[in-house]
Design a protein around this motif. Structure first.
Motif, mmCIF file in Angstrom:
data_model
loop_
_atom_site.group_PDB
_atom_site.id
_atom_site.type_symbol
_atom_site.label_atom_id
_atom_site.label_comp_id
_atom_site.label_asym_id
_atom_site.label_seq_id
_atom_site.Cartn_x
_atom_site.Cartn_y
_atom_site.Cartn_z
ATOM 1 N N HIS A 138 7.863 -3.378 16.256
ATOM 2 C CA HIS A 138 8.237 -1.978 16.035
ATOM 3 C C HIS A 138 9.747 -1.743 16.055
ATOM 4 O O HIS A 138 10.237 -0.863 15.350
ATOM 5 N N GLU A 139 10.469 -2.529 16.844
ATOM 6 C CA GLU A 139 11.900 -2.268 16.988
ATOM 7 C C GLU A 139 12.763 -3.102 16.045
ATOM 8 O O GLU A 139 13.900 -2.703 15.754
ATOM 9 N N HIS A 140 12.228 -4.217 15.555
ATOM 10 C CA HIS A 140 13.051 -5.102 14.738
ATOM 11 C C HIS A 140 12.472 -5.392 13.353
ATOM 12 O O HIS A 140 13.196 -5.326 12.352
ATOM 13 N N LEU A 141 11.196 -5.735 13.281
ATOM 14 C CA LEU A 141 10.617 -6.115 11.991
ATOM 15 C C LEU A 141 10.374 -4.908 11.090
ATOM 16 O O LEU A 141 10.804 -4.888 9.928
ATOM 17 N N LEU A 142 9.681 -3.889 11.581
ATOM 18 C CA LEU A 142 9.378 -2.717 10.763
ATOM 19 C C LEU A 142 10.615 -1.990 10.248
ATOM 20 O O LEU A 142 10.681 -1.622 9.068
ATOM 21 N N PRO A 143 11.634 -1.743 11.094
ATOM 22 C CA PRO A 143 12.787 -0.951 10.636
ATOM 23 C C PRO A 143 13.579 -1.581 9.495
ATOM 24 O O PRO A 143 14.404 -0.908 8.883
ATOM 25 N N ARG A 144 13.331 -2.855 9.190
ATOM 26 C CA ARG A 144 14.030 -3.459 8.062
ATOM 27 C C ARG A 144 13.611 -2.823 6.748
ATOM 28 O O ARG A 144 14.407 -2.741 5.806
ATOM 29 N N GLN A 145 12.361 -2.380 6.670
ATOM 30 C CA GLN A 145 11.844 -1.851 5.403
ATOM 31 C C GLN A 145 11.162 -0.491 5.524
ATOM 32 O O GLN A 145 10.754 0.087 4.530
ATOM 33 N N LYS A 194 5.571 7.295 13.351
ATOM 34 C CA LYS A 194 5.435 7.776 11.982
ATOM 35 C C LYS A 194 6.365 6.948 11.113
ATOM 36 O O LYS A 194 7.571 6.871 11.364
ATOM 37 N N LEU A 195 5.800 6.308 10.091
ATOM 38 C CA LEU A 195 6.567 5.410 9.236
ATOM 39 C C LEU A 195 6.589 5.917 7.802
ATOM 40 O O LEU A 195 5.597 6.452 7.313
ATOM 41 N N THR A 196 7.709 5.723 7.151
ATOM 42 C CA THR A 196 7.830 5.932 5.701
ATOM 43 C C THR A 196 8.628 4.789 5.119
ATOM 44 O O THR A 196 9.528 4.244 5.765
ATOM 45 N N LYS A 197 8.265 4.404 3.925
ATOM 46 C CA LYS A 197 8.905 3.264 3.275
ATOM 47 C C LYS A 197 10.331 3.623 2.858
ATOM 48 O O LYS A 197 10.581 4.704 2.315
ATOM 49 N N LYS A 198 11.251 2.723 3.140
ATOM 50 C CA LYS A 198 12.643 2.969 2.763
ATOM 51 C C LYS A 198 12.798 2.901 1.244
ATOM 52 O O LYS A 198 12.190 2.059 0.585
ATOM 53 N N VAL A 199 13.587 3.809 0.718
ATOM 54 C CA VAL A 199 13.843 3.831 -0.715
ATOM 55 C C VAL A 199 15.006 2.880 -1.012
ATOM 56 O O VAL A 199 16.061 2.991 -0.390
ATOM 57 N N PRO A 200 14.816 1.920 -1.923
ATOM 58 C CA PRO A 200 15.907 0.997 -2.251
ATOM 59 C C PRO A 200 17.146 1.752 -2.748
ATOM 60 O O PRO A 200 17.028 2.727 -3.503
ATOM 61 N N ARG A 201 18.289 1.304 -2.306
ATOM 62 C CA ARG A 201 19.534 1.940 -2.745
ATOM 63 C C ARG A 201 19.822 1.571 -4.197
ATOM 64 O O ARG A 201 19.682 0.436 -4.607
ATOM 65 N N LEU A 244 0.803 -1.219 0.000
ATOM 66 C CA LEU A 244 0.000 0.000 0.000
ATOM 67 C C LEU A 244 0.836 1.269 0.000
ATOM 68 O O LEU A 244 0.352 2.323 -0.425
ATOM 69 N N CYS A 245 2.060 1.186 0.470
ATOM 70 C CA CYS A 245 2.891 2.382 0.632
ATOM 71 C C CYS A 245 3.763 2.640 -0.583
ATOM 72 O O CYS A 245 4.416 1.725 -1.106
ATOM 73 N N SER A 246 3.792 3.876 -1.014
ATOM 74 C CA SER A 246 4.847 4.350 -1.902
ATOM 75 C C SER A 246 5.839 5.099 -1.027
ATOM 76 O O SER A 246 5.652 5.233 0.191
ATOM 77 N N GLU A 247 6.902 5.602 -1.640
ATOM 78 C CA GLU A 247 7.881 6.371 -0.863
ATOM 79 C C GLU A 247 7.296 7.681 -0.357
ATOM 80 O O GLU A 247 7.858 8.330 0.514
ATOM 81 N N LYS A 248 6.132 8.080 -0.887
ATOM 82 C CA LYS A 248 5.511 9.345 -0.482
ATOM 83 C C LYS A 248 4.425 9.158 0.574
ATOM 84 O O LYS A 248 3.830 10.135 1.033
ATOM 85 N N THR A 249 4.168 7.909 0.963
ATOM 86 C CA THR A 249 3.106 7.624 1.929
ATOM 87 C C THR A 249 3.620 7.803 3.355
ATOM 88 O O THR A 249 4.722 7.364 3.688
ATOM 89 N N THR A 250 2.814 8.451 4.194
ATOM 90 C CA THR A 250 3.098 8.557 5.619
ATOM 91 C C THR A 250 2.152 7.637 6.378
ATOM 92 O O THR A 250 0.946 7.675 6.161
ATOM 93 N N VAL A 251 2.709 6.822 7.266
ATOM 94 C CA VAL A 251 1.914 5.912 8.086
ATOM 95 C C VAL A 251 1.927 6.422 9.524
ATOM 96 O O VAL A 251 2.994 6.684 10.088
ATOM 97 N N TYR A 252 0.736 6.572 10.103
ATOM 98 C CA TYR A 252 0.609 6.835 11.534
ATOM 99 C C TYR A 252 0.120 5.553 12.185
ATOM 100 O O TYR A 252 -0.974 5.076 11.877
#
Length: 211
Positions: A179-186, A202-209, A156-164
């Motif tokens: 929240h501390e281990h699974l989410l921060p991977r992506q 507040k979450l935003t999708k990581k942009v692939p390098r 559902l998320c693009s790089e422009k999506t903000t998740v609360y």
């Protein structure tokens, strides 16, 4: 709305009133309708609504999706704050959401609300990934659902999506690990606010390098 009660007259409505951002909400819970945890108003949802109020957040002109809407209180407030909001949950919960939308969203604003079934890990491909905001309150509570929830968020998320996302991190199994281990991977994750054991991220999708 009476037709909903006619379908199953054995269950009762329990109504609670709230005030957020100048909007008076009357939220009904379908007690005895076999909705499980979805038939309750949980503290993380109220904390998220209060955060929107305190931070003067509005969703005017924004495309919003709520995951695990339950009673619909957070998504309904987002509609009242100007958003074009899709409220989602399991199919058997949708009548409760519909009831509360009809009770709280004025007819002139109802076109900005949409109610759809979305089972995490199964139905996400039925939705686009052009949402400005995704909202989730107390949806991190069952480790067996974490993989499906992550799959859904990633789709559902693009790089422009903000998740609360508002979570009770001490009372829900696996919440800290999520929240501390699974989410921060992506996702980039920022802790915005705490109220007791309820944390808003507040979450935003990581942009692939790029290679």
């Amino acid at each position: 709305m009476s037709s909903i009660l006619d379908v199953n007259p054995s269950f009762e409505l329990e109504e609670k009133s709230y005030e957020f951002s100048g909007h008076h909400l009357k939220i009904s819970m379908f007690k005895g309708a076999y909705l499980g945890v979805s038939a309750f108003i949980w503290e993380p949802g109220l904390v998220l609504c209060r955060y929107f109020e305190n931070e003067n957040i509005d969703f005017i002109g924004k495309k919003v999706l709520e995951l695990g809407s339950g009673t619909g209180i957070v998504g309904i407030l987002a509609v009242l704050l100007g958003g074009n909001v899709t409220l989602t949950d399991r199919p058997y919960v949708l009548k409760q959401i519909e009831y509360n939308v009809l009770a709280n969203v004025p007819l002139t604003s109802r076109h900005r609300s949409n109610i759809c079934a979305l089972a995490w890990g199964d139905d996400q491909n039925n939705f686009s990934n052009d949402f400005d905001f995704i909202l989730g309150s107390d949806i991190v509570y069952n480790p067996t659902q974490f993989q499906g929830l992550l799959q859904t968020l990633l789709h559902l998320c693009s790089e422009k999506t903000t998740v609360y996302m508002s979570s009770n991190v001490t009372a829900r199994e696996g919440s800290v690990n999520f929240h501390e281990h699974l989410l921060p991977r992506q996702f980039n994750s920022e802790l915005l606010h705490t109220s007791g054991s309820n944390f808003i991220y507040k979450l935003t999708k990581k942009v692939p390098r790029s290679i």
